[in-house]
Every structure is written in C-alpha cells, then in structure tokens.
Design a protein around this motif. Structure first.
Motif, PDB file in Angstrom:
ATOM      1  N   ASN A  91      53.069  66.497  88.892  1.00 59.98           N
ATOM      2  CA  ASN A  91      52.100  67.657  89.005  1.00 59.98           C
ATOM      3  C   ASN A  91      50.850  67.674  88.619  1.00 59.98           C
ATOM      4  O   ASN A  91      49.852  68.484  88.637  1.00 59.98           O
ATOM      5  N   SER A 140      47.707  69.419  90.488  1.00 65.06           N
ATOM      6  CA  SER A 140      48.160  70.555  91.148  1.00 65.06           C
ATOM      7  C   SER A 140      47.600  71.857  90.513  1.00 65.06           C
ATOM      8  O   SER A 140      47.769  72.870  90.949  1.00 65.06           O
ATOM      9  N   LYS A 141      47.091  71.729  89.220  1.00 69.09           N
ATOM     10  CA  LYS A 141      46.869  73.089  88.329  1.00 69.09           C
ATOM     11  C   LYS A 141      45.919  72.990  87.347  1.00 69.09           C
ATOM     12  O   LYS A 141      45.795  71.585  86.953  1.00 69.09           O
ATOM     13  N   GLU A 142      45.121  73.771  86.973  1.00 70.15           N
ATOM     14  CA  GLU A 142      44.171  73.423  86.002  1.00 70.15           C
ATOM     15  C   GLU A 142      44.935  73.098  84.429  1.00 70.15           C
ATOM     16  O   GLU A 142      45.923  73.940  84.238  1.00 70.15           O
ATOM     17  N   ILE A 158      40.511  71.641  91.595  1.00 74.30           N
ATOM     18  CA  ILE A 158      41.691  71.814  91.315  1.00 74.30           C
ATOM     19  C   ILE A 158      42.038  73.379  91.165  1.00 74.30           C
ATOM     20  O   ILE A 158      43.182  74.005  91.513  1.00 74.30           O
ATOM     21  N   ALA A 159      40.807  74.181  90.721  1.00 71.54           N
ATOM     22  CA  ALA A 159      41.144  75.552  90.809  1.00 71.54           C
ATOM     23  C   ALA A 159      41.645  76.198  92.217  1.00 71.54           C
ATOM     24  O   ALA A 159      42.612  76.730  92.166  1.00 71.54           O
ATOM     25  N   GLU A 193      45.122  74.895  93.111  1.00 73.22           N
ATOM     26  CA  GLU A 193      45.870  75.522  92.550  1.00 73.22           C
ATOM     27  C   GLU A 193      46.440  76.921  93.186  1.00 73.22           C
ATOM     28  O   GLU A 193      47.640  77.437  93.214  1.00 73.22           O
ATOM     29  N   GLU A 194      45.200  77.641  93.588  1.00 71.80           N
ATOM     30  CA  GLU A 194      45.793  79.060  94.401  1.00 71.80           C
ATOM     31  C   GLU A 194      46.455  78.678  95.667  1.00 71.80           C
ATOM     32  O   GLU A 194      47.264  79.362  95.766  1.00 71.80           O
ATOM     33  N   ASN A 207      48.538  76.287  95.969  1.00 77.91           N
ATOM     34  CA  ASN A 207      49.722  75.864  95.676  1.00 77.91           C
ATOM     35  C   ASN A 207      50.721  76.893  95.259  1.00 77.91           C
ATOM     36  O   ASN A 207      51.965  76.949  95.478  1.00 77.91           O
ATOM     37  N   LYS A 208      49.952  77.885  94.609  1.00 78.24           N
ATOM     38  CA  LYS A 208      50.712  79.111  94.299  1.00 78.24           C
ATOM     39  C   LYS A 208      51.433  79.874  95.308  1.00 78.24           C
ATOM     40  O   LYS A 208      52.463  80.366  95.532  1.00 78.24           O
ATOM     41  N   ARG A 254      56.366  74.240  91.262  1.00 78.52           N
ATOM     42  CA  ARG A 254      55.450  74.824  92.390  1.00 78.52           C
ATOM     43  C   ARG A 254      55.407  73.452  93.345  1.00 78.52           C
ATOM     44  O   ARG A 254      55.012  73.592  94.446  1.00 78.52           O
ATOM     45  N   ASN A 294      49.811  68.895  96.859  1.00 82.56           N
ATOM     46  CA  ASN A 294      48.394  69.074  97.407  1.00 82.56           C
ATOM     47  C   ASN A 294      48.278  68.811  98.792  1.00 82.56           C
ATOM     48  O   ASN A 294      47.685  69.667  99.387  1.00 82.56           O
TER      49      ASN A 294
END
Ligand SMILES: *Cc1c(COP(=O)(O)O)cnc(C)c1O
Length: 359
Positions: free
Chosen positions: A176, A179-181, A260-261, A264-265, A267-268, A295, A338
């Motif tokens: 991961n 994938s996210k901050e 990444i931000a 992340e959106e 990926n959510k 996720r 991603n």
C-alpha cells in the motif's frame, strides 16, 4: 484479445503510459545512444536517473531530511531478516503484530535474531479483523514494533497509523505504499517490495530514520547493512539499474496524476465501488470487518464454490485477468493498485453483475 484489465496481486499492472515511455526509450535513452540497461551505474546519465528517483520519492512522500532512502535487492522478504540484523541495536526483543500471512513470515524470519513478542494477533478470527489497539501488549524494552499496514493476501488494511509510544514503528508497506498520504515522521522504518505499487520487482525500498542506523549486528555483510548502503547511496555494488529507472517513471507518472493525495481519492472511490457491489450481491461476499478492509486487495468468495472455475474462465475470456485468490485463502482477489484505472474497476463490477445474473 483487445483490451484487458490485470488484477494481479504482484507483480502487478503498471501504468500504460510508463510502459509506452519505457518502450520508446528502450534502445536509446534520451539521445544517450544507450539503453538504460547498458549504462554504467556511475555514469552521468544513470546518476541523473538515480538522483531524480530519490528526489521524486522524497517529494511525493514528503520524507523528512533525517530519513535515508535505500533501494535494495532481495525484496521485502530479505528485509524480514535484515531489519532485526540492522536495528535491534543490542536489544534482545522486538514486538510484532500478526494480522495475516505476511506478518507471519516477518515473525518467522525475525525469530533467529531476537525474542519475538506477539503484541497482538488476529489468528483467532482468521485474519478478518485487526485486533483493537487497546488489547495490544507492548514491551517497552523492545527495539521496535513491526506491523503490516496492508495484508495483501487477507485483504486487511490499517485505516490509520497505530500509536505505539516511543517504540520505533516498522512497517511493511509492500502493497500500500504510495496509495495514500502518510506522515513518514510517525515511523522508524518503512519498507516495501517494488512490484505492487511502485514498478516492476527488484527495487526494494527502505526508508529509515537516521538514529536507527549504525547499530548493525557484528558480521553482517556490508551489502545488507543499511548504514553502509546509505553512505553509498545504495550503490555499494551494482544496483538494479533498469528497475530503478522504471520505478522512477512510475513516480513521475504519479506526480503527473496530482501526487499521492489525488491518487488516494481515486483509490477510495475504486475500493468503495467494488465493496458496495460485493456487499449488495447475493453471489459474492467479503469476510473482512468493514473498518479493516483493504483499498488495494479485495478478496471475495462466491456463494457457490463450484462456480469458481467458471468465473475465472469467463473473466479471462472477457479480459479480466489474474482474479484467482491466493492459494492459502482460496476464492477470488482483485488487486486494484494505483495503476488500475477507475474504468477497470467499473468494468469488473459490471462483469461480476452480469455473471451473477447469468449463473
Ligand atoms: C508481496 C509482499 C511481500 C513479499 O515481497 P517480495 O518482494 O516477494 O519479497 C512482503 N510483504 C507484503 C505485505 C507483500 O505484499
């Protein structure tokens, strides 16, 4: 077969733009007259590739100056052993959280080096829910606490970063990372194999806080010694140059997506859509506690196991590849890293609904 979507858990899908750029540059990298594969790792051309790779990762993950970035070989698996060999610093104990198959491997590999304290385990619920933080047993004398933020096989992911007080937090982010901050300063050491969310295999990344370096076990070969590697910018010997280059292209692609931000959106949204489809269906189900669902890796089972083979066969014909679950848990698994576009997840959801209707 015209278009395909590859849901492989790793090695896994790469951004098509990255593959195209690599193809274009394959024979002659930026008018150097050489393929990246053919270049000296000490030459100006490759040094610029390496420099950008380090800078882009530092920028994307906002890695503070007191952390070293290493690109090593041996995968995450080798780090299972090299981590205790490098950072026990004379201590005899380390805490581990067991949330699935990869935690278990890390634990097994650490045992020859130290007393492994299992601070918490989800074995009793077959790794379908993360043990509540209030139940963890930490040992202040331990050198560090190791956990696996995303269990690739069981599809279990920590939503946040656990607070473990002064213990350096060591995280296997193989599946991961990016994938996210995350706030790197909450960690002592982060590591990841490259083949899930960063590129092809072979460029294992270790991000380590300075104060954890310099205490390696006596006799540890230099090549496995994080401090020695850091001092040589991970070029103590010939690095996996082409893999570094490809990871570098993935990082540039990620920056172009908004970093990444932004990822992340996306990926959510991808994960929410797929889990909603699974939860609303009567054919598919996912056993993981909702708050702990990954996720990145979405395992699901069919209510009628006899349909597994047909599902995989029809999926493949229609271009949905590598959906078979890990042999240890069975069923299906869709890995949606991603590089999996939202359109791929929508298409999979449609396919699953159509399969349910016709079977
Ligand atoms: C894939 C994976 C590993 C193993 O990585 P290798 O590069 O094959 O050693 C370790 N941990 C996690 C969480 C993984 O997903």
């Amino acid at each position: 077969m015209t278009s395909t979507y590859n849901f492989s858990a790793g090695p896994s899908v790469l951004p098509v733009d990255v593959l195209k750029q690599a193809q274009e540059e394959m024979l002659n990298w930026q008018n150097s007259g050489m393929s990246v594969m053919e270049m000296s790792h000490r030459g100006a051309e490759f040094m610029s590739i390496a420099k950008n790779l380090h800078q882009d990762l530092r920028e994307l993950m906002n890695i503070p100056d007191n952390y070293k970035i290493l690109f090593l070989q041996g995968g995450a698996t080798a780090q299972f052993s090299f981590i205790p060999a490098n950072i026990l610093a004379g201590k005899t104990k380390a805490c581990y959280i067991n949330t699935g198959a990869w935690s278990e491997k890390a634990i097994k590999s650490a045992k020859p080096y130290c007393d492994v304290i299992i601070s918490a385990s989800s074995e009793n619920n077959k790794h379908t829910a993360i043990p509540d933080r209030s139940e963890w047993q930490l040992d202040e004398q331990a050198a560090y606490l190791h956990y696996t933020p995303n269990e690739t096989i069981h599809g279990v992911e920590f939503a946040g970063v656990p607070d473990v007080g002064d213990l350096p937090l060591v995280a296997d982010m193989s599946s991961n990372i990016l994938s996210k901050e995350i706030d790197v300063s909450q960690f002592g050491l982060i590591y990841a194999g490259s083949q899930k969310n960063m590129g092809p295999t072979g460029a294992t990344i270790v991000i380590v806080r300075d104060d954890l370096l310099g205490h390696a076990q006596v006799g540890l070969p230099d090549i496995f010694n994080y401090e020695k590697q850091a001092a040589q910018d991970s070029m103590l010997n010939t690095p996996a140059t082409y893999n570094w280059y490809l990871v570098g292209l993935v990082l540039q692609w990620l920056k172009a997506q908004g970093g990444i931000a932004a990822m992340e959106e996306i990926n959510k949204r991808k994960a929410a859509a797929l889990y909603t489809a699974i939860d609303q269906s009567s054919l598919y189900s996912n056993p993981v506690a909702k708050a702990d669902r990954s996720r990145m890796n979405v395992p699901f089972i069919l209510a009628n196991k006899d349909l597994d083979a047909t599902f995989l066969k029809v999926a493949k014909i229609q271009g949905f590849l590598s959906l078979k679950g890990h042999r240890s848990v069975g069923g299906m698994r869709a890995s949606i890293y991603n590089a999996m576009p939202e359109s791929g997840v929508s298409a999979l959801i449609q396919f699953m609904a159509e399969f349910e209707r016709t079977h």
